[in-house]
Design an enzyme around this catalytic site. Structure first.
Site, PDB file in Angstrom:
ATOM      1  CB  ALA A  61      -0.882  -0.011   1.244  1.00 55.13           C
ATOM      2  N   GLY A 100       0.659  -5.162   1.023  1.00 55.20           N
ATOM      3  CA  GLY A 100      -0.462  -5.256   0.088  1.00 55.20           C
ATOM      4  C   GLY A 100      -0.039  -5.885  -1.237  1.00 55.20           C
ATOM      5  CD  GLU A 103      -2.508  -7.848   2.797  1.00 49.45           C
ATOM      6  OE1 GLU A 103      -2.238  -6.657   2.586  1.00 49.45           O
ATOM      7  OE2 GLU A 103      -3.258  -8.234   3.703  1.00 49.45           O
ATOM      8  CD  GLU A 123       1.139  -5.820   5.575  1.00 44.82           C
ATOM      9  OE1 GLU A 123       2.036  -6.638   5.887  1.00 44.82           O
ATOM     10  OE2 GLU A 123       0.456  -5.949   4.544  1.00 44.82           O
TER      11      GLU A 123
HETATM   12  C1  LIG Z   1      -4.873  -0.164   3.837  1.00 38.80           C
HETATM   13  C2  LIG Z   1      -3.670  -0.515   4.630  1.00 38.80           C
HETATM   14  C3  LIG Z   1      -2.902  -1.612   4.007  1.00 38.80           C
HETATM   15  C4  LIG Z   1      -1.640  -1.825   4.390  1.00 38.80           C
HETATM   16  C5  LIG Z   1      -0.858  -2.887   3.786  1.00 38.80           C
HETATM   17  C6  LIG Z   1       0.509  -2.430   3.304  1.00 38.80           C
HETATM   18  O1  LIG Z   1       0.842  -2.770   2.233  1.00 38.80           O
HETATM   19  S1  LIG Z   1       1.455  -1.464   4.297  1.00 38.80           S
HETATM   20  C7  LIG Z   1       2.937  -1.254   3.348  1.00 38.80           C
HETATM   21  C8  LIG Z   1       3.749  -2.497   3.385  1.00 38.80           C
HETATM   22  N1  LIG Z   1       4.942  -2.342   2.624  1.00 38.80           N
HETATM   23  C9  LIG Z   1       6.116  -2.084   3.179  1.00 38.80           C
HETATM   24  O2  LIG Z   1       6.249  -1.963   4.363  1.00 38.80           O
HETATM   25  C10 LIG Z   1       7.275  -1.941   2.241  1.00 38.80           C
HETATM   26  C11 LIG Z   1       8.025  -0.686   2.507  1.00 38.80           C
HETATM   27  N2  LIG Z   1       9.113  -0.498   1.582  1.00 38.80           N
HETATM   28  C12 LIG Z   1      10.274  -1.152   1.688  1.00 38.80           C
HETATM   29  O3  LIG Z   1      10.476  -2.014   2.508  1.00 38.80           O
HETATM   30  C13 LIG Z   1      11.350  -0.743   0.730  1.00 38.80           C
HETATM   31  O4  LIG Z   1      11.068   0.552   0.299  1.00 38.80           O
HETATM   32  C14 LIG Z   1      11.481  -1.672  -0.507  1.00 38.80           C
HETATM   33  C15 LIG Z   1      10.177  -1.848  -1.234  1.00 38.80           C
HETATM   34  C16 LIG Z   1      12.038  -3.027  -0.067  1.00 38.80           C
HETATM   35  C17 LIG Z   1      12.495  -1.019  -1.481  1.00 38.80           C
HETATM   36  O5  LIG Z   1      13.709  -0.762  -0.783  1.00 38.80           O
HETATM   37  P1  LIG Z   1      14.847   0.164  -1.410  1.00 38.80           P
HETATM   38  O6  LIG Z   1      15.973   0.161  -0.440  1.00 38.80           O
HETATM   39  O7  LIG Z   1      15.107  -0.237  -2.794  1.00 38.80           O
HETATM   40  O8  LIG Z   1      14.224   1.620  -1.515  1.00 38.80           O
HETATM   41  P2  LIG Z   1      13.755   2.602  -0.363  1.00 38.80           P
HETATM   42  O9  LIG Z   1      13.333   1.889   0.836  1.00 38.80           O
HETATM   43  O10 LIG Z   1      14.768   3.666  -0.204  1.00 38.80           O
HETATM   44  O11 LIG Z   1      12.439   3.217  -1.015  1.00 38.80           O
HETATM   45  C18 LIG Z   1      12.507   4.004  -2.192  1.00 38.80           C
HETATM   46  C19 LIG Z   1      11.455   5.086  -2.111  1.00 38.80           C
HETATM   47  O12 LIG Z   1      10.167   4.469  -2.138  1.00 38.80           O
HETATM   48  C20 LIG Z   1       9.393   4.906  -1.025  1.00 38.80           C
HETATM   49  N3  LIG Z   1       8.521   3.789  -0.642  1.00 38.80           N
HETATM   50  C21 LIG Z   1       8.894   2.540  -0.424  1.00 38.80           C
HETATM   51  N4  LIG Z   1       7.835   1.779  -0.103  1.00 38.80           N
HETATM   52  C22 LIG Z   1       6.767   2.591  -0.137  1.00 38.80           C
HETATM   53  C23 LIG Z   1       5.372   2.399   0.088  1.00 38.80           C
HETATM   54  N5  LIG Z   1       4.876   1.203   0.392  1.00 38.80           N
HETATM   55  N6  LIG Z   1       4.578   3.468  -0.019  1.00 38.80           N
HETATM   56  C24 LIG Z   1       5.068   4.685  -0.339  1.00 38.80           C
HETATM   57  N7  LIG Z   1       6.377   4.936  -0.579  1.00 38.80           N
HETATM   58  C25 LIG Z   1       7.203   3.890  -0.480  1.00 38.80           C
HETATM   59  C26 LIG Z   1      10.419   5.264   0.026  1.00 38.80           C
HETATM   60  O13 LIG Z   1       9.886   6.134   0.964  1.00 38.80           O
HETATM   61  C27 LIG Z   1      11.509   5.874  -0.810  1.00 38.80           C
HETATM   62  O14 LIG Z   1      11.113   7.186  -1.085  1.00 38.80           O
HETATM   63  P3  LIG Z   1      12.198   8.365  -1.135  1.00 38.80           P
HETATM   64  O15 LIG Z   1      11.390   9.581  -1.395  1.00 38.80           O
HETATM   65  O16 LIG Z   1      13.135   8.001  -2.236  1.00 38.80           O
HETATM   66  O17 LIG Z   1      12.867   8.365   0.203  1.00 38.80           O
END
Ligand SMILES: CC/C=C/CC(=O)SCCNC(=O)CCNC(=O)[C@H](O)C(C)(C)COP(=O)(O)OP(=O)(O)OC[C@H]1O[C@@H](n2cnc3c(N)ncnc32)[C@H](O)[C@@H]1OP(=O)(O)O
Length: 719
Positions: A61, A100, A103, A123
């Site tokens: 998400a 998500g 999921e 999450e």
């Molecule tokens: C309705 C509620 C439902 C909830 C269910 C969910 O899905 S909650 C979200 C679960 N997902 C996560 O927790 C994943 C979070 N992301 C990561 O673990 C990592 O970003 C990654 C996907 C493994 C990629 O890692 P990497 O080291 O390659 O990059 P960064 O971590 O530096 O991320 C790059 C930029 O992307 C932004 N970002 C990452 N994930 C998300 C996200 N889920 N939503 C929004 N933005 C995301 C991150 O903030 C970085 O942004 P910058 O502006 O470059 O800092």
């Protein structure tokens, strides 16, 4: 935000497009709904593949949407529609399928993953649970114990482990989309009933109650007050004991509580703060995006005590070649053995070959002549460090970056002893250096942006949460720790016990209270520093005047314990007693209690009842107040820097976001009011005097934490 193509004539290919991680924003969800409908209604399409652009399936998400009113189609019915489809839907997983994203993949009928992909339901680390059916589908697919493990820890699994667990159906080393399309063609027309996970019963599990009881106990212990891990267990229990529809209802209820909780806000703040600190900036205007790091292929570590050994391991594990220097032969041999052992154990844990050949040991500082970067980790003595820096300046090739691992000395002073002060920065590691996440990269007024960029990049390579900070006594972390520890000492004088103070802090969420921590790190460390500052006065002077030193309240309690040889765990006695020197289990010590009684009597202090709230307010608000001074001084660029330092290096509970986030949650006006209250009671304690930045922020209407940066800039320009 989701592109549709028909490939191989009869496969509908849906590509998620939302850089950088294809997060499921409102637009992406709408795109999925529309393209799935299009594929299902096209009579030429026999099966469907969902993939993500740029080598990543989906990062889950869109976390940025959480704070706002969520619009667009919700995830649950979207995933349900995919699972109910009458054509096979295959997820082609490259890069990551998280939250998500996984999921969504679990709603598909088949999952094909690239061998380098990683999957997980993280999450819990955002204060949530997998509430788009993940908590109900995963246990049905892989069984309750494995699902509990993944959902309560949030850990990411490799494609190989996902295959073994049964999360994915096939792993490929080749083009994942091609493999998924081929697979989709091969399963077109097959019955989909067995592939709809929500229709499966949870695999039978003997002693279900005992299992949940055991996991719940474990989770409660390790969660230290975090609520999401507990809700995760409750949600999986619903999957194991209720029909799917009722389980989904329970998942929804639990999520509703978590979603709006302060803990979820704190954990999501931490997620973005950890990324924000990488975008460092210096008061000179130098920044991360305009400063190019120098390449580092070869590094050296000078001094192989505890810190030097850990740093050598951390460097070698990144694949760098490292020259490890210790002048005494015996110490060098001992260090070599210890470092090899650490490298071997680390490699075994990670399932790789140990980087033993990456380290060259030497007694001669001349051996570092051709390295790109040196980290000095000799004893904390300015004369010794100065000598080492002068030697390094003479020996190293031009341009070599000289870093010091000092935790207390002046980085500028060391820099001024070298002909190239622009090449000098502090790299303040935390023990054990190969394990602890935090690295403070300390720049002085003359450090070049390139030197900072290089140290920050190296920190990232070592997997550290690297934070660039200005040079001052104690940098950020230890500077804020000082008032926290001093308040704890004052509370003992006024009637508290180490047990009471530690209990209050541990219930707040610290893994260890201040006194148990002091016993672990050694009381003699602070004693040595206070002696150096001329604060320690031997003798038995009594009364208030004996407790005012250098014009401010001073508690000699720690010094008195050290005079008794009570250095903490290493001597078997400190604020607590231990079975034997080196033992870790702290027990209450009657000696200490009568010592405190005698001390109070000697100083005319009358013990009063102190409650947990006072402990928290005095210790934590004093620490937070110092954080505001640090921001005002420009030593930390923003509150995120301070919070990342405290969460990753000082045991601040992550679900409380860090000290500055906590202050924001409590309310700046309340923090100010309590500091003023305690300052009136203890006028001889300068660290309780509210910082002028805190006052100015309150006066300007207490802006929310993400607006502090702007507010601080504006307030400074008005000065
Ligand atoms: C309705 C509620 C439902 C909830 C269910 C969910 O899905 S909650 C979200 C679960 N997902 C996560 O927790 C994943 C979070 N992301 C990561 O673990 C990592 O970003 C990654 C996907 C493994 C990629 O890692 P990497 O080291 O390659 O990059 P960064 O971590 O530096 O991320 C790059 C930029 O992307 C932004 N970002 C990452 N994930 C998300 C996200 N889920 N939503 C929004 N933005 C995301 C991150 O903030 C970085 O942004 P910058 O502006 O470059 O800092």
């Amino acid at each position: 935000m989701a592109e549709y193509n028909r490939v191989s004539e009869c496969v509908g290919l849906i590509t998620l497009r939302n850089p950088p991680v294809n997060a499921l924003s409102a637009a992406v969800r709408q795109g999925i709904v529309d393209t799935v409908q299009r594929a299902l209604s096209d009579p030429n399409v026999k099966s469907v593949v969902i993939c993500g652009q740029n080598g990543i399936f989906c990062g889950g998400a869109d976390i940025k949407e959480f704070g706002s009113n969520m619009t667009g189609p919700p995830l649950i019915p979207m995933i349900h529609a995919i699972e109910s489809a009458n054509k096979p839907v295959v997820a082609a997983i490259e890069g990551s399928a998280l939250g998500g994203g996984l999921e969504l993949a679990l709603g598909c009928h088949y999952r094909i993953a690239h061998s380098k992909a990683r999957l997980g339901l993280p999450e819990v680390s955002l204060g949530l649970l997998p509430a788009a059916g993940g908590s109900q589908r995963l246990p049905r697919l892989i069984g309750v114990p494995a699902a509990l493990n993944l959902i309560t820890t949030g850990r990411h699994v490799t494609a190989a482990e996902a295959l073994q667990l049964g999360i994915v159906d096939q792993v490929t080393d080749h083009n994942t989309v091609d493999a998924a399309v081929k697979f989709a063609l091969s399963v077109a027309g097959r019955s989909l009933d067995p592939r709809r996970i929500s229709t499966h019963p949870c695999p039978q599990q003997p002693d279900l109650d005992a299992l949940f009881e055991e996991v719940m106990q474990k989770v409660r212990q390790s969660a230290r007050g975090a609520i999401a891990p507990i809700a995760c267990v409750q949600a999986v229990r619903a999957a194991a004991t209720l029909p799917y529809a009722q389980g989904m209802e329970r998942e929804r209820e639990l999520m509703a509580t978590l979603f709006t909780s302060g803990q979820a806000r704190a954990l999501q703040y931490c997620f973005f703060a950890e990324r924000a600190v990488g975008r460092w900036r210096m008061p000179s205007g130098a920044r991360w995006d305009t400063s190019k790091p120098r390449p580092v292929h070869k590094a050296a570590v000078i001094g192989l005590g505890t810190m030097g050994r850990g740093i050598t391991v951390a460097l070698a594990q990144t694949g760098l070649s490292v020259i490890a220097v210790e002048t005494q032969e015996k110490q060098l041999m001992e260090a070599k053995q210890a470092i090899s052992g650490m490298l071997e154990r680390g490699a075994k844990r990670r399932g790789v070959a140990p980087a033993l050949d990456g380290v060259i040991y030497s007694q001669n500082i001349q051996a570092v002549a051709d390295v790109d970067l040196v980290i000095e980790a000799v004893f904390e003595d300015i004369a010794l460090k100065t000598k080492v820096f002068q030697q390094l300046s003479a020996v190293c090739k031009p341009g070599t970056l000289l870093c010091t691992n000092t935790s207390a000395l002046d980085v500028d002073q060391l820099a001024s002893e070298t002909p190239n002060p622009e090449l000098v920065v502090g790299m303040h590691f935390f023990a054990p250096a190969h394990v602890m996440k935090l690295l403070e990269v300390v720049y002085g007024p003359r450090s070049s942006p390139q030197a900072v960029a290089t140290a920050m990049q190296l920190g990232k390579k070592m997997g550290k949460a690297s934070v660039a900070v200005g040079n001052c006594r104690g940098f950020v972390g230890n500077r804020m720790l000082k008032p926290y520890i001093e308040e704890a000492f004052f509370l003992l004088e006024e009637g508290a016990t180490p047990e009471l103070v530690d209990q209050a802090l541990e219930e707040f969420g610290f893994p260890m209270g201040v006194f148990r921590m002091s016993d672990l790190s050694g009381l003699d460390v602070g004693w040595r520093v206070r002696k150096g500052d001329g604060l320690v006065e031997p003798g038995t002077a009594s009364g208030r005047s004996a407790r005012i030193r250098q014009g401010r309240r001073y508690s000699p309690l720690g010094d008195l314990l050290c005079e008794e040889g009570r250095f903490g765990q290493k001597t078997g006695r400190g604020w607590y007693q231990y079975d034997k020197p080196g033992s870790r289990v702290a027990r209450s010590d009657p000696w200490l209690h009568s010592f405190l009684g005698a001390y109070r009597a000697q100083h005319g202090l009358v013990a009063r009842r102190i409650d947990h709230q006072e402990v928290l307010e005095r210790c934590l608000y004093a620490l937070i107040n110092e954080g505001f001074h640090i921001l005002d001084d420009g030593i930390a660029a923003g509150p995120e820097d301070i919070d990342v330092i405290y969460v990753s290096g000082y045991g601040w509970p992550r679900h409380r976001g860090g000290p500055m986030f906590y202050a924001n949650m409590v309310g700046l006006a309340k923090v100010l009011e309590r500091l003023e209250h305690y300052q009136q009671l203890h006028p001889e304690v300068p660290h309780l005097q509210p910082s002028s930045l805190l006052r100015r922020l309150v006066a300007s209407g207490s802006p929310p934490i993400h607006k502090w940066g702007e507010a601080i800039k504006k307030l400074h320009s008005q000065l």
